[in-house]
Structures are given as structure tokens and as C-alpha cells.
Design a protein around this motif. Structure first.
Motif, PDB file in Angstrom:
ATOM      1  N   GLU A   1      44.968  40.269  31.506  1.00 50.81           N
ATOM      2  CA  GLU A   1      46.072  40.963  30.843  1.00 50.81           C
ATOM      3  C   GLU A   1      45.657  42.376  30.446  1.00 50.81           C
ATOM      4  O   GLU A   1      46.432  43.317  30.604  1.00 50.81           O
ATOM      5  CB  GLU A   1      46.520  40.208  29.588  1.00 50.81           C
ATOM      6  CG  GLU A   1      47.263  38.927  29.834  1.00 50.81           C
ATOM      7  CD  GLU A   1      47.613  38.222  28.539  1.00 50.81           C
ATOM      8  OE1 GLU A   1      47.900  38.890  27.520  1.00 50.81           O
ATOM      9  OE2 GLU A   1      47.596  36.970  28.529  1.00 50.81           O
ATOM     10  N   LEU A   2      44.442  42.516  29.926  1.00 57.03           N
ATOM     11  CA  LEU A   2      43.972  43.823  29.483  1.00 57.03           C
ATOM     12  C   LEU A   2      43.793  44.771  30.670  1.00 57.03           C
ATOM     13  O   LEU A   2      44.330  45.881  30.674  1.00 57.03           O
ATOM     14  CB  LEU A   2      42.659  43.690  28.711  1.00 57.03           C
ATOM     15  CG  LEU A   2      42.138  44.983  28.094  1.00 57.03           C
ATOM     16  CD1 LEU A   2      43.069  45.475  26.989  1.00 57.03           C
ATOM     17  CD2 LEU A   2      40.741  44.793  27.558  1.00 57.03           C
ATOM     18  N   ALA A   3      43.066  44.339  31.674  1.00 57.65           N
ATOM     19  CA  ALA A   3      42.769  45.209  32.818  1.00 57.65           C
ATOM     20  C   ALA A   3      44.038  45.646  33.537  1.00 57.65           C
ATOM     21  O   ALA A   3      44.107  46.777  34.043  1.00 57.65           O
ATOM     22  CB  ALA A   3      41.830  44.500  33.786  1.00 57.65           C
ATOM     23  N   ASP A   4      45.038  44.791  33.560  1.00 59.54           N
ATOM     24  CA  ASP A   4      46.281  45.134  34.250  1.00 59.54           C
ATOM     25  C   ASP A   4      47.041  46.277  33.576  1.00 59.54           C
ATOM     26  O   ASP A   4      47.954  46.842  34.169  1.00 59.54           O
ATOM     27  CB  ASP A   4      47.172  43.899  34.382  1.00 59.54           C
ATOM     28  CG  ASP A   4      46.622  42.891  35.375  1.00 59.54           C
ATOM     29  OD1 ASP A   4      45.703  43.243  36.155  1.00 59.54           O
ATOM     30  OD2 ASP A   4      47.101  41.741  35.369  1.00 59.54           O
ATOM     31  N   LEU A   5      46.661  46.652  32.365  1.00 59.84           N
ATOM     32  CA  LEU A   5      47.289  47.782  31.669  1.00 59.84           C
ATOM     33  C   LEU A   5      46.711  49.127  32.109  1.00 59.84           C
ATOM     34  O   LEU A   5      47.263  50.171  31.785  1.00 59.84           O
ATOM     35  CB  LEU A   5      47.115  47.631  30.155  1.00 59.84           C
ATOM     36  CG  LEU A   5      47.775  46.399  29.542  1.00 59.84           C
ATOM     37  CD1 LEU A   5      47.361  46.265  28.082  1.00 59.84           C
ATOM     38  CD2 LEU A   5      49.285  46.474  29.681  1.00 59.84           C
ATOM     39  N   TYR A   6      45.594  49.086  32.822  1.00 65.18           N
ATOM     40  CA  TYR A   6      44.862  50.300  33.187  1.00 65.18           C
ATOM     41  C   TYR A   6      45.246  50.789  34.575  1.00 65.18           C
ATOM     42  O   TYR A   6      45.552  49.995  35.469  1.00 65.18           O
ATOM     43  CB  TYR A   6      43.354  50.032  33.164  1.00 65.18           C
ATOM     44  CG  TYR A   6      42.775  50.005  31.775  1.00 65.18           C
ATOM     45  CD1 TYR A   6      42.098  51.103  31.262  1.00 65.18           C
ATOM     46  CD2 TYR A   6      42.929  48.894  30.968  1.00 65.18           C
ATOM     47  CE1 TYR A   6      41.578  51.085  29.979  1.00 65.18           C
ATOM     48  CE2 TYR A   6      42.416  48.863  29.684  1.00 65.18           C
ATOM     49  CZ  TYR A   6      41.746  49.967  29.195  1.00 65.18           C
ATOM     50  OH  TYR A   6      41.242  49.951  27.917  1.00 65.18           O
ATOM     51  N   ALA A   7      45.140  52.104  34.747  1.00 62.63           N
ATOM     52  CA  ALA A   7      45.213  52.683  36.087  1.00 62.63           C
ATOM     53  C   ALA A   7      44.017  52.160  36.878  1.00 62.63           C
ATOM     54  O   ALA A   7      42.987  51.760  36.305  1.00 62.63           O
ATOM     55  CB  ALA A   7      45.171  54.207  36.009  1.00 62.63           C
ATOM     56  N   GLU A   8      44.130  52.170  38.179  1.00 60.13           N
ATOM     57  CA  GLU A   8      43.049  51.664  39.033  1.00 60.13           C
ATOM     58  C   GLU A   8      41.719  52.342  38.714  1.00 60.13           C
ATOM     59  O   GLU A   8      40.666  51.709  38.733  1.00 60.13           O
ATOM     60  CB  GLU A   8      43.411  51.868  40.504  1.00 60.13           C
ATOM     61  CG  GLU A   8      42.464  51.192  41.455  1.00 60.13           C
ATOM     62  CD  GLU A   8      42.932  51.289  42.893  1.00 60.13           C
ATOM     63  OE1 GLU A   8      42.045  51.408  43.760  1.00 60.13           O
ATOM     64  OE2 GLU A   8      44.150  51.257  43.144  1.00 60.13           O
ATOM     65  N   ASP A   9      41.743  53.633  38.416  1.00 61.15           N
ATOM     66  CA  ASP A   9      40.514  54.378  38.117  1.00 61.15           C
ATOM     67  C   ASP A   9      40.356  54.636  36.613  1.00 61.15           C
ATOM     68  O   ASP A   9      39.672  55.564  36.203  1.00 61.15           O
ATOM     69  CB  ASP A   9      40.486  55.700  38.883  1.00 61.15           C
ATOM     70  CG  ASP A   9      41.645  56.621  38.523  1.00 61.15           C
ATOM     71  OD1 ASP A   9      42.596  56.172  37.835  1.00 61.15           O
ATOM     72  OD2 ASP A   9      41.602  57.799  38.912  1.00 61.15           O
TER      73      ASP A   9
END
Length: 130
Positions: A21-29
Motif C-alpha cells: 500500500e505504501l509503495a504504490d503511493l510513490y512514483a516509480e523513481d
């Protein structure tokens, strides 16, 4: 996603201890830095996912509540400062972990996070969970 939605989802990910859930909030880079505590930054969405999976998996604690204290908008429309408290149970103790997040959000994704956690509270959580 709006800034409000991202902050709410960020706190939900913390509450669920969900690196996905957390990582999916971030841009790929995206970049996630820890200015205090001596942790190396996580560079990229997949490193954020793996890093949080390792961190949250290494300590036996339960997040009971993550409370937003304040959200400050800056003169830069991409940057917000989030004051928060995480209330966790570790062993037989209840510990409050205060923190600040400085988030740069662009096109509905976090591109840069600076995560300022109270390192003494984090140390208490780790000790109580041992």
C-alpha cells in the motif's frame, strides 16, 4: 490522487503495516529518506516496498492508530509537511512515535519523502518488542 487522499492512504498503509500500500503511493523513481536514525534512503518504488517489508517485518509491533496532527501547505504547491503520531503496541507497552513527513507530490504520486521519526521512540518500540 489529491494531497489529502495521499496522506490518508499513507497513514492507512502505516496502520496496516503494508509495504505494498505504501509503495504504490510513490512514483516509480520516488525517493524516501530518513534524515535521522542512520538509515540509508530507499530509491525507487520497489526499493521502498522491499525496505518497508524488511523494516516492518523485523519488529513485532502492532500499529493501533496513526493520527494526523496537522498538514501544512508550503509556498511550493508540490510540498506539504505532515505532523503525525503513530500509536503502537509492542510487547506489553503502548508507545507513541511522533514524526514529521515532508512530502513532494507530483501528478498524484510521492516523488520525494523525508521521514523524520522520533528515534528514541523507535528505539523504545524495538526494545519492547524484543
Amino acid at each position: 490522487m489529491s494531497i489529502e487522499e495521499i496522506v490518508t492512504a499513507y497513514h492507512a498503509a502505516m496502520l496496516h503495516k503494508s509495504p505494498d500500500e505504501l509503495a504504490d503511493l510513490y512514483a516509480e523513481d520516488g525517493l524516501h529518506e530518513f534524515p535521522f536514525g542512520g538509515l540509508a534512503p530507499f530509491k525507487g518504488r520497489e526499493e521502498i516496498r522491499a525496505g518497508y517489508r524488511a523494516m516492518w517485518g523485523a519488529t513485532a509491533f502492532e500499529a493501533e492508530e496513526v493520527r494526523r496532527v496537522s498538514l501544512y501547505r508550503t509556498t511550493d504547491p508540490e510540498v506539504v509537511v505532515v505532523e503525525q503520531n503513530a500509536f503502537v503496541a509492542a510487547g506489553d507497552q503502548r508507545i507513541t512515535v511522533p514524526g514529521l513527513l515532508v512530502l513532494r507530490i507530483r501528478n498524484g504520486r510521492i516523488v520525494h519523502a523525508r521521514d523524520y521519526m522520533d528515534t528514541s521512540a523507535v528505539t523504545q518500540v524495538r526494545a519492547a518488542a524484543s
